[in-house]
Design a protein around this motif. Structure first.
Motif, PDB file in Angstrom:
ATOM      1  N   VAL A 133      -8.072   5.591  -3.198  1.00 49.37           N
ATOM      2  CA  VAL A 133      -8.573   4.896  -1.731  1.00 49.37           C
ATOM      3  C   VAL A 133      -7.391   4.001  -1.440  1.00 49.37           C
ATOM      4  O   VAL A 133      -6.861   3.050  -2.061  1.00 49.37           O
ATOM      5  N   ASP A 134      -7.068   4.040  -0.069  1.00 49.10           N
ATOM      6  CA  ASP A 134      -6.253   3.127   0.477  1.00 49.10           C
ATOM      7  C   ASP A 134      -6.959   2.176   1.178  1.00 49.10           C
ATOM      8  O   ASP A 134      -7.855   2.036   2.105  1.00 49.10           O
ATOM      9  N   GLY A 135      -6.972   0.856   0.399  1.00 45.51           N
ATOM     10  CA  GLY A 135      -7.696  -0.437   0.591  1.00 45.51           C
ATOM     11  C   GLY A 135      -7.108  -1.279   1.611  1.00 45.51           C
ATOM     12  O   GLY A 135      -7.334  -2.531   1.671  1.00 45.51           O
ATOM     13  N   ALA A 136      -5.965  -0.850   2.243  1.00 41.46           N
ATOM     14  CA  ALA A 136      -5.178  -1.816   3.162  1.00 41.46           C
ATOM     15  C   ALA A 136      -5.883  -2.516   4.233  1.00 41.46           C
ATOM     16  O   ALA A 136      -6.000  -4.020   4.231  1.00 41.46           O
ATOM     17  N   GLN A 137      -6.713  -1.770   4.737  1.00 41.90           N
ATOM     18  CA  GLN A 137      -7.901  -2.682   5.763  1.00 41.90           C
ATOM     19  C   GLN A 137      -9.152  -3.267   5.246  1.00 41.90           C
ATOM     20  O   GLN A 137      -9.834  -3.676   5.997  1.00 41.90           O
ATOM     21  N   SER A 138      -9.402  -2.737   4.023  1.00 36.49           N
ATOM     22  CA  SER A 138     -10.755  -3.268   3.757  1.00 36.49           C
ATOM     23  C   SER A 138     -10.550  -4.699   2.762  1.00 36.49           C
ATOM     24  O   SER A 138     -11.381  -5.444   2.848  1.00 36.49           O
TER      25      SER A 138
ATOM     26  N   PHE B 107      -3.721  -1.551  -2.299  1.00 40.94           N
ATOM     27  CA  PHE B 107      -3.671  -2.458  -1.077  1.00 40.94           C
ATOM     28  C   PHE B 107      -2.353  -3.413  -0.982  1.00 40.94           C
ATOM     29  O   PHE B 107      -1.615  -3.306  -1.891  1.00 40.94           O
ATOM     30  N   SER B 108      -2.201  -4.048   0.256  1.00 39.61           N
ATOM     31  CA  SER B 108      -0.914  -4.769   0.384  1.00 39.61           C
ATOM     32  C   SER B 108      -1.416  -6.430   0.511  1.00 39.61           C
ATOM     33  O   SER B 108      -2.365  -6.721   1.301  1.00 39.61           O
ATOM     34  N   GLY B 109      -0.575  -7.224   0.234  1.00 44.06           N
ATOM     35  CA  GLY B 109      -0.818  -8.596   0.394  1.00 44.06           C
ATOM     36  C   GLY B 109      -0.572  -9.150   1.578  1.00 44.06           C
ATOM     37  O   GLY B 109      -1.348 -10.229   1.820  1.00 44.06           O
ATOM     38  N   HIS B 110       0.378  -8.804   2.318  1.00 41.81           N
ATOM     39  CA  HIS B 110       0.445  -9.483   3.572  1.00 41.81           C
ATOM     40  C   HIS B 110      -0.528  -9.225   4.786  1.00 41.81           C
ATOM     41  O   HIS B 110      -0.769  -9.900   5.617  1.00 41.81           O
ATOM     42  N   LYS B 111      -1.342  -8.334   4.323  1.00 41.83           N
ATOM     43  CA  LYS B 111      -2.592  -8.201   5.314  1.00 41.83           C
ATOM     44  C   LYS B 111      -3.569  -8.958   4.732  1.00 41.83           C
ATOM     45  O   LYS B 111      -4.814  -8.954   5.340  1.00 41.83           O
ATOM     46  N   MET B 112      -3.537  -9.807   3.730  1.00 43.58           N
ATOM     47  CA  MET B 112      -4.538 -10.750   3.230  1.00 43.58           C
ATOM     48  C   MET B 112      -3.907 -12.081   2.889  1.00 43.58           C
ATOM     49  O   MET B 112      -4.284 -12.692   1.908  1.00 43.58           O
TER      50      MET B 112
ATOM     51  N   HIS C  61      -0.092   7.037   7.888  1.00 46.03           N
ATOM     52  CA  HIS C  61       0.975   7.963   7.641  1.00 46.03           C
ATOM     53  C   HIS C  61       1.161   7.660   6.166  1.00 46.03           C
ATOM     54  O   HIS C  61       1.512   8.921   5.386  1.00 46.03           O
ATOM     55  N   SER C  62       0.987   6.526   5.584  1.00 49.00           N
ATOM     56  CA  SER C  62       1.399   6.179   4.039  1.00 49.00           C
ATOM     57  C   SER C  62       0.538   6.935   3.297  1.00 49.00           C
ATOM     58  O   SER C  62       0.603   7.004   1.992  1.00 49.00           O
ATOM     59  N   ASN C  63      -0.705   7.272   3.619  1.00 47.01           N
ATOM     60  CA  ASN C  63      -1.659   8.169   2.919  1.00 47.01           C
ATOM     61  C   ASN C  63      -1.761   9.459   3.129  1.00 47.01           C
ATOM     62  O   ASN C  63      -2.729  10.448   2.989  1.00 47.01           O
TER      63      ASN C  63
ATOM     64  N   THR D 169       0.793  -1.282   0.114  1.00 47.04           N
ATOM     65  CA  THR D 169      -0.111   0.011  -0.100  1.00 47.04           C
ATOM     66  C   THR D 169       0.948   1.342  -0.203  1.00 47.04           C
ATOM     67  O   THR D 169       0.621   2.154  -0.716  1.00 47.04           O
ATOM     68  N   THR D 170       2.052   1.224   0.533  1.00 49.02           N
ATOM     69  CA  THR D 170       2.974   2.528   1.137  1.00 49.02           C
ATOM     70  C   THR D 170       3.129   2.879  -0.352  1.00 49.02           C
ATOM     71  O   THR D 170       3.025   3.973  -0.767  1.00 49.02           O
ATOM     72  N   GLN D 171       3.885   1.905  -1.147  1.00 49.94           N
ATOM     73  CA  GLN D 171       4.582   2.272  -2.410  1.00 49.94           C
ATOM     74  C   GLN D 171       3.337   2.703  -3.513  1.00 49.94           C
ATOM     75  O   GLN D 171       3.742   3.538  -4.350  1.00 49.94           O
TER      76      GLN D 171
HETATM   77  N1  PMP Z   1      -2.974   1.976   5.156  1.00 50.99           N
HETATM   78  C1  PMP Z   1      -3.515   1.377   6.314  1.00 50.99           C
HETATM   79  C2  PMP Z   1      -4.898   1.951   6.701  1.00 50.99           C
HETATM   80  C3  PMP Z   1      -2.881   0.388   6.967  1.00 50.99           C
HETATM   81  O1  PMP Z   1      -3.328  -0.050   7.955  1.00 50.99           O
HETATM   82  C4  PMP Z   1      -1.532   0.142   6.382  1.00 50.99           C
HETATM   83  C5  PMP Z   1      -0.583  -0.958   7.228  1.00 50.99           C
HETATM   84  N2  PMP Z   1      -0.760  -0.696   8.414  1.00 50.99           N
HETATM   85  C6  PMP Z   1      -0.881   0.943   5.584  1.00 50.99           C
HETATM   86  C7  PMP Z   1      -1.791   1.847   4.711  1.00 50.99           C
HETATM   87  C8  PMP Z   1       0.593   0.670   5.054  1.00 50.99           C
HETATM   88  O2  PMP Z   1       0.486  -0.568   4.368  1.00 50.99           O
HETATM   89  P1  PMP Z   1       2.017  -1.058   4.043  1.00 50.99           P
HETATM   90  O3  PMP Z   1       2.966  -1.057   5.248  1.00 50.99           O
HETATM   91  O4  PMP Z   1       1.785  -2.712   3.754  1.00 50.99           O
HETATM   92  O5  PMP Z   1       2.522  -0.402   2.974  1.00 50.99           O
END
Ligand code: PMP
Length: 406
Positions: free
Chosen positions: A196-201, A219-224, A122-124, A93-95
């Motif tokens: 949209v930051d879909g990391a948690q959805s 979104f991020s793979g490691h959260k799924m 912070h990443s968004n 997600t961050t990248q």
């Molecule tokens: N956005 C949200 C809402 C998150 O919960 C996270 C991870 N804690 C991130 C972005 C960043 O995800 P990542 O560290 O996998 O890039």
């Protein structure tokens, strides 16, 4: 309810003892555990098919490429993108969000505005601060009401100057689900691009990017249940055609001359260098696993856990829960504090009972500041979480309160 007993058997890591107690893993908003099916896919790839993708004509290279691009198609289908050209592999997600903020720098002018919310990770947030600084555009914030986004504040701050609106789908602190479809419809009336930051959805509920009509989705793979170091940036094809790549090098070019280069077609135009091949294959396997259980069933399971635990947590004296009162607006992310007890002490006491929760600012310092605290504890659920785990958490909190005499 899901068949938790059967599901748990797919996660070898969960079957372990921590500090003489059976592990209760409630830190899924930070990262999730991986089922055997994903671990097997990685092992099979490295044991049988490992080769670099796209540039080989030999059999292993063709197999690796087929699996890598096959995984992209699985992700396309999972979020219902129109075309696999709209699915870009990133580190996470961050990248993904950094790339979009870099696209923004290609078009933002000093008079323009970027709108985000105070509940952003912070990443968004930081990439947009940097984009604003670099272009002279201004960064505006939408605030909260009753533990959720204040939609009146959002409507008041959205104008024809707003070139980008970037918003989290689900807050990693409040657990609240934002009405992204409604917000996107409103933003598009002003010609605003919606990110949209879909990391948690994405790991917890069905995502349909065409139905939401968002312009970018990360979104991020490691959260799924996939490995770390792989994620996705979805972007509408016409926008991805328009923006310039962020990274340059091998794989993303069409022709390279001494004085200039041309770019290859989507999605590879954005994917410079050897990609995270095994990560993408692992994420494809995680999507297969999610589909085999059913994303709607997972969402419902987590809602049931929230409904189950909330009255028990709210009954604990001196316990504050952040986010909306209405459980139906939440996912299985619960941030909380106990009066007169630092969340780090609480998390350490829970760890002594084998219960893993997170404590800290959760990479959301402006939100915590807005909520009037510097840190919280946070429990977060996934498909392998059970009511028994919820009971253990409640019991663990009560024991910690007794131990610290608060
Ligand atoms: N956005 C949200 C809402 C998150 O919960 C996270 C991870 N804690 C991130 C972005 C960043 O995800 P990542 O560290 O996998 O890039």
């Amino acid at each position: 309810m899901l068949d938790s007993e059967k599901i748990i058997k797919d996660f070898p890591i969960l079957d372990q003892v921590v500090n003489d107690e059976a592990l209760v893993y409630l830190d899924n908003a930070a990262t999730t555990q991986k089922p055997k099916q994903v671990l097997d896919a990685l092992k099979h790839y490295y044991g049988n098919d490992n080769a670099n993708v796209h540039r080989g004509v030999h059999t292993l290279a063709e197999r690796a490429t087929a699996k890598f691009e096959g995984a992209r198609e699985k992700l396309r289908s999972f979020i219902n993108a129109r075309s696999a050209k709209e699915i870009l592999w990133t580190k996470g997600t961050t990248q993904s969000l950094n790339w979009v903020a870099q696209f923004a720098r290609q078009v933002l002018q000093p008079d323009d505005e970027i709108l985000i919310t105070v509940m952003e990770h912070h990443s968004n947030l930081v990439p947009w601060q940097q984009a604003a600084k670099a272009t002279g555009a201004s960064l505006k914030f939408v605030y909260l009401k009753d533990g959720k986004l204040d939609l009146n504040d959002l409507a008041a701050k959205l104008t024809s100057k707003t070139k980008f609106l970037s918003i989290t789908h689900v807050s990693n602190v409040l657990g609240v689900i934002n009405p992204v479809k409604e917000i996107t419809k409103l933003a598009h009336q002003y010609g605003t691009l919606v990110v949209v930051d879909g990391a948690q959805s994405t790991p917890h509920m069905a995502i349909d990017v065409q139905n939401l009509d968002v312009d970018f989705f990360a979104f991020s793979g490691h959260k799924m249940m996939a490995p770390t170091g792989i994620g996705v940036l979805y972007g509408k094809q016409e926008l991805l055609e328009k923006f310039e790549p962020i990274e340059f090098g091998g794989e993303m070019i069409d022709f390279v001359y001494e004085d200039h280069s041309t770019w290859t077609e989507l999605p590879w135009k954005f994917e410079a260098g050897t990609p995270n091949i095994s990560g993408a294959i692992g994420l494809g396997a995680a999507v297969d696993y999610l589909n085999s259980i059913g994303i709607d069933a997972i969402h419902q399971h987590e809602q049931e856990l929230v409904d189950y635990i909330m009255p028990k947590m709210r009954a604990i004296s001196g316990l504050t829960i952040y986010g909306p009162e209405d459980n139906s607006l939440r996912t299985g992310v619960i941030a909380f504090n106990i009066d007169n007890l630092h969340p780090h002490d609480l998390a350490t006491a829970l760890d002594m009972q084998g219960i893993a929760v997170r404590a800290g600012h959760h990479c959301a310092q402006p939100l915590l500041n807005y909520l009037g605290t510097s840190a919280t504890a946070r429990a977060s659920f996934y498909l392998y979480t059970t009511k028994d785990d919820c009971d253990k958490l409640v019991e663990g909190i009560l024991q910690a309160k007794e131990f610290f005499n608060v």
